[in-house]
Design a protein around this motif. Sequence first.
Motif, PDB file in Angstrom:
ATOM      1  N   GLY A   2      24.892  37.920  35.689  1.00  0.00           N
ATOM      2  CA  GLY A   2      25.752  37.931  37.100  1.00  0.00           C
ATOM      3  C   GLY A   2      26.643  36.713  37.256  1.00  0.00           C
ATOM      4  O   GLY A   2      27.630  37.009  37.801  1.00  0.00           O
ATOM      5  N   GLY A   3      26.068  35.593  36.806  1.00  0.00           N
ATOM      6  CA  GLY A   3      26.891  34.450  36.804  1.00  0.00           C
ATOM      7  C   GLY A   3      28.371  34.397  36.057  1.00  0.00           C
ATOM      8  O   GLY A   3      29.196  34.234  36.320  1.00  0.00           O
ATOM      9  N   PHE A   4      27.973  35.116  34.828  1.00  0.00           N
ATOM     10  CA  PHE A   4      29.174  35.403  33.717  1.00  0.00           C
ATOM     11  C   PHE A   4      30.264  36.226  34.611  1.00  0.00           C
ATOM     12  O   PHE A   4      31.472  35.829  34.456  1.00  0.00           O
ATOM     13  CB  PHE A   4      28.514  35.820  32.633  1.00  0.00           C
ATOM     14  N   ASP A   5      29.690  37.021  35.084  1.00  0.00           N
ATOM     15  CA  ASP A   5      30.500  38.167  35.916  1.00  0.00           C
ATOM     16  C   ASP A   5      31.452  37.503  36.833  1.00  0.00           C
ATOM     17  O   ASP A   5      32.477  37.598  37.155  1.00  0.00           O
ATOM     18  CB  ASP A   5      29.823  39.422  36.285  1.00  0.00           C
ATOM     19  N   TYR A   6      30.662  36.476  37.430  1.00  0.00           N
ATOM     20  CA  TYR A   6      31.377  35.784  38.777  1.00  0.00           C
ATOM     21  C   TYR A   6      32.469  35.008  38.447  1.00  0.00           C
ATOM     22  O   TYR A   6      33.543  34.875  38.876  1.00  0.00           O
ATOM     23  CB  TYR A   6      30.391  35.049  39.556  1.00  0.00           C
ATOM     24  N   ILE A   7      32.154  34.180  37.035  1.00  0.00           N
ATOM     25  CA  ILE A   7      33.184  33.289  36.847  1.00  0.00           C
ATOM     26  C   ILE A   7      34.292  33.835  36.036  1.00  0.00           C
ATOM     27  O   ILE A   7      35.186  33.307  35.715  1.00  0.00           O
ATOM     28  CB  ILE A   7      32.509  32.073  36.123  1.00  0.00           C
ATOM     29  N   THR A   8      34.152  34.924  35.447  1.00  0.00           N
ATOM     30  CA  THR A   8      35.088  35.689  34.836  1.00  0.00           C
ATOM     31  C   THR A   8      35.878  36.858  35.149  1.00  0.00           C
ATOM     32  O   THR A   8      36.862  37.380  35.060  1.00  0.00           O
ATOM     33  CB  THR A   8      34.589  36.187  33.330  1.00  0.00           C
ATOM     34  N   GLY A   9      35.232  37.230  36.564  1.00  0.00           N
ATOM     35  CA  GLY A   9      35.841  38.453  37.417  1.00  0.00           C
ATOM     36  C   GLY A   9      35.447  39.490  36.503  1.00  0.00           C
ATOM     37  O   GLY A   9      36.310  40.612  36.965  1.00  0.00           O
ATOM     38  N   TYR A  10      34.864  39.886  35.857  1.00  0.00           N
ATOM     39  CA  TYR A  10      34.277  41.112  35.178  1.00  0.00           C
ATOM     40  C   TYR A  10      33.680  42.024  36.370  1.00  0.00           C
ATOM     41  O   TYR A  10      32.614  41.683  36.974  1.00  0.00           O
ATOM     42  CB  TYR A  10      33.171  40.654  34.189  1.00  0.00           C
ATOM     43  N   GLN A  11      34.095  43.368  36.156  1.00  0.00           N
ATOM     44  CA  GLN A  11      33.596  44.416  36.934  1.00  0.00           C
ATOM     45  C   GLN A  11      33.438  45.261  35.975  1.00  0.00           C
ATOM     46  O   GLN A  11      34.097  45.921  35.033  1.00  0.00           O
ATOM     47  CB  GLN A  11      34.747  44.898  37.989  1.00  0.00           C
ATOM     48  N   ALA A  12      32.304  46.178  36.345  1.00  0.00           N
ATOM     49  CA  ALA A  12      31.815  47.345  35.315  1.00  0.00           C
ATOM     50  C   ALA A  12      32.879  48.427  35.214  1.00  0.00           C
ATOM     51  O   ALA A  12      32.682  49.111  34.221  1.00  0.00           O
ATOM     52  CB  ALA A  12      30.457  47.666  35.806  1.00  0.00           C
ATOM     53  N   ASP A  13      33.511  48.555  36.303  1.00  0.00           N
ATOM     54  CA  ASP A  13      34.501  49.788  36.454  1.00  0.00           C
ATOM     55  C   ASP A  13      35.651  49.354  36.321  1.00  0.00           C
ATOM     56  O   ASP A  13      36.699  50.251  36.409  1.00  0.00           O
ATOM     57  CB  ASP A  13      34.337  50.517  38.003  1.00  0.00           C
ATOM     58  N   SER A  14      36.081  48.079  35.685  1.00  0.00           N
ATOM     59  CA  SER A  14      37.249  47.907  35.281  1.00  0.00           C
ATOM     60  C   SER A  14      37.828  48.262  34.284  1.00  0.00           C
ATOM     61  O   SER A  14      37.372  48.827  33.344  1.00  0.00           O
ATOM     62  CB  SER A  14      37.349  46.172  35.163  1.00  0.00           C
ATOM     63  N   PRO A  15      39.457  48.821  33.937  1.00  0.00           N
ATOM     64  CA  PRO A  15      39.965  49.489  33.012  1.00  0.00           C
ATOM     65  C   PRO A  15      39.643  48.720  31.591  1.00  0.00           C
ATOM     66  O   PRO A  15      39.636  49.241  30.696  1.00  0.00           O
ATOM     67  CB  PRO A  15      41.322  49.591  33.267  1.00  0.00           C
ATOM     68  N   LEU A  16      39.711  47.290  31.970  1.00  0.00           N
ATOM     69  CA  LEU A  16      39.572  46.611  30.579  1.00  0.00           C
ATOM     70  C   LEU A  16      38.009  46.732  30.057  1.00  0.00           C
ATOM     71  O   LEU A  16      37.890  46.423  28.763  1.00  0.00           O
ATOM     72  CB  LEU A  16      39.923  44.883  31.022  1.00  0.00           C
ATOM     73  N   THR A  17      37.000  47.360  30.699  1.00  0.00           N
ATOM     74  CA  THR A  17      35.810  47.293  29.996  1.00  0.00           C
ATOM     75  C   THR A  17      35.364  48.737  29.573  1.00  0.00           C
ATOM     76  O   THR A  17      34.376  49.210  28.823  1.00  0.00           O
ATOM     77  CB  THR A  17      34.692  46.991  31.219  1.00  0.00           C
ATOM     78  N   ASN A  18      36.333  49.711  29.652  1.00  0.00           N
ATOM     79  CA  ASN A  18      36.383  50.961  29.111  1.00  0.00           C
ATOM     80  C   ASN A  18      36.835  51.249  27.814  1.00  0.00           C
ATOM     81  O   ASN A  18      37.607  50.521  27.353  1.00  0.00           O
ATOM     82  CB  ASN A  18      37.014  51.996  30.124  1.00  0.00           C
TER      83      ASN A  18
END
Length: 570
Positions: free
Chosen positions: A554-570
């Motif tokens: 959760g902390g890593f997602d917060y400081i990197t702006g990661y979202q599970a539904d982001s096109p970059l993660t698919n």
Amino acid sequence: MMGRKKEKAFKRPRQVKLSAPQKRPEEASASQVPPLQKPTVIDRARRPRAPISGKMKSRQFTPEERQEQHVASMRKRKLAEQARKKKDRRRPFPPQKAGDARKAAQKARRNDLIIFLTFLLPLVVFSIVFLFWPTSDISSRENRALAQRPKFSFEALLKGDFSAAMDAYYADQFPFRESLIAVNKGLEGVYGLLAISPAGDDIHLITAKKDDGGQGAIEHPPLAAGSPEEESLSQGEDPAVESKEKNVPVREVRATEFRNEEDRKSDYQTSNIVIIKGQAMEIHYYSPEFTEDYAKRINHLRSIMPEDKRVISLVTPTAVAFYGTEELRTGSYSNFSAIQNIYKHEADTIYKVDAYTELAAHTDEYIYFRTDHHWTGRGAYYAYKAFCDTLELEATSLEDMTLTMPESSFLGSLYGYTGQSPLLHNSADRAEIFLPKHQAYYEYYADGTYDNPISGTLLYAGGDHDNHYMNYLGGDVPLGYIESEVANGKTILVVKDSFGNAFIPYLIDNYEHIYIVDPRQYESPLLDLVIQKSVDDILVLNYTFAVSNQAWLGGFDYITGYQADSPLTN
């Protein structure tokens, strides 16, 4: 007699004769009624009732009317009962005599005094003690930096940040906090933890879940050994197995067969620590879903960083991968398969460090603690060597470093998680501190900003900590900075969990500037730090349990702006 008014003579009123009324024919017999006499007093209680004529009889009620009368009567009784109870509530006690009232007042004052001495007085005393209680920078038991007294500002007060910081400060600096934690761990050992031996005295499973403060085993059902999912994710051969076939010395651990398949599943699903011949280890559960999600996060980090920055991924195994039974090292419990699956789903532009193979070649050495879930300084060194091989850097050899050790020994985190199991009393550990060739200065920032630097100890050879793993960097901090005398102008950012603490000091011989970030506590954008500090390399270092650690992710997602539904993660 003259001049005197003549009195008027009294005249009697004229009497008028009344003529008798004319009698009607039907009243002719009235003249025969005798004259009136004095009425006789009649006793009404004994007076006979007059007969009731047929027309005066009480009327008969229908069944419906009788039912209505009954309901009305019951309602009336209920209302009367409610009124009585309400009146009783107003006056719960009957009137007392003067002596009884005095005794009741004395009893009430005595009860108030007991409440004050039991609850309020300790709070007042603790509040006063807290004002003068010395603060601590780190917690040796929890292996982390403690919150410090926040600076007051109206802006922080209005936003609510000041109150939250004060809560964290009070929770971390509470008087006798370390002693209370120790007592709590002891109680857990008595009431909450139970060591069982499913197949002899060599293996002991601990049937309770530990509170790891953000580290530790995942709660995820394992795949069945030999399942299609598990077989499709294994790539190559486990170097730990290969080392045995090549007669490379490996610490001998007898593989014990479990009672039966059902007992094995039951034990593994309710346990996460195993003790084998005096060494405690976390049981690792392999989840393809979690490992793939972790790989997506590293891919996202690569996508948001400038192309000239190198992104390095290092996932290290746990002790059970080398010293566990065969079942705990293979199939759905395999550290090797988990790491392979992460690297398989990471982008080709990411540097992947194979620390597993390097560690597997040195399992006859002291690379993992026996009572703590971390690796030792020697184990971290072999991961550092694999890191340098991957990036084509020159790794300083152990022979060129100075080895120092604390005079005393310690019992680590797994000893506490098992309720101070007597099976580990003779397994005390002792940290190995390897000093790099170059000198360096280390400071950290407990609030995660650059406003309040605190001078830290990079490597500590003393033994006054309850946990010797604190000798590396002094524990976990939100943000840290190391400046090395290597003076080569290179800069690296290490995003890590606690396994990075023993690893980072070796980088002093390769990087002049080293920045350290723990996502569980750091809250600023990672990209800003990389750009502002001209970072060359970004290393993400974790051990296999971190792929399911919600606090870290959760902390890593917060400081990197990661979202599970982001096109970059698919």
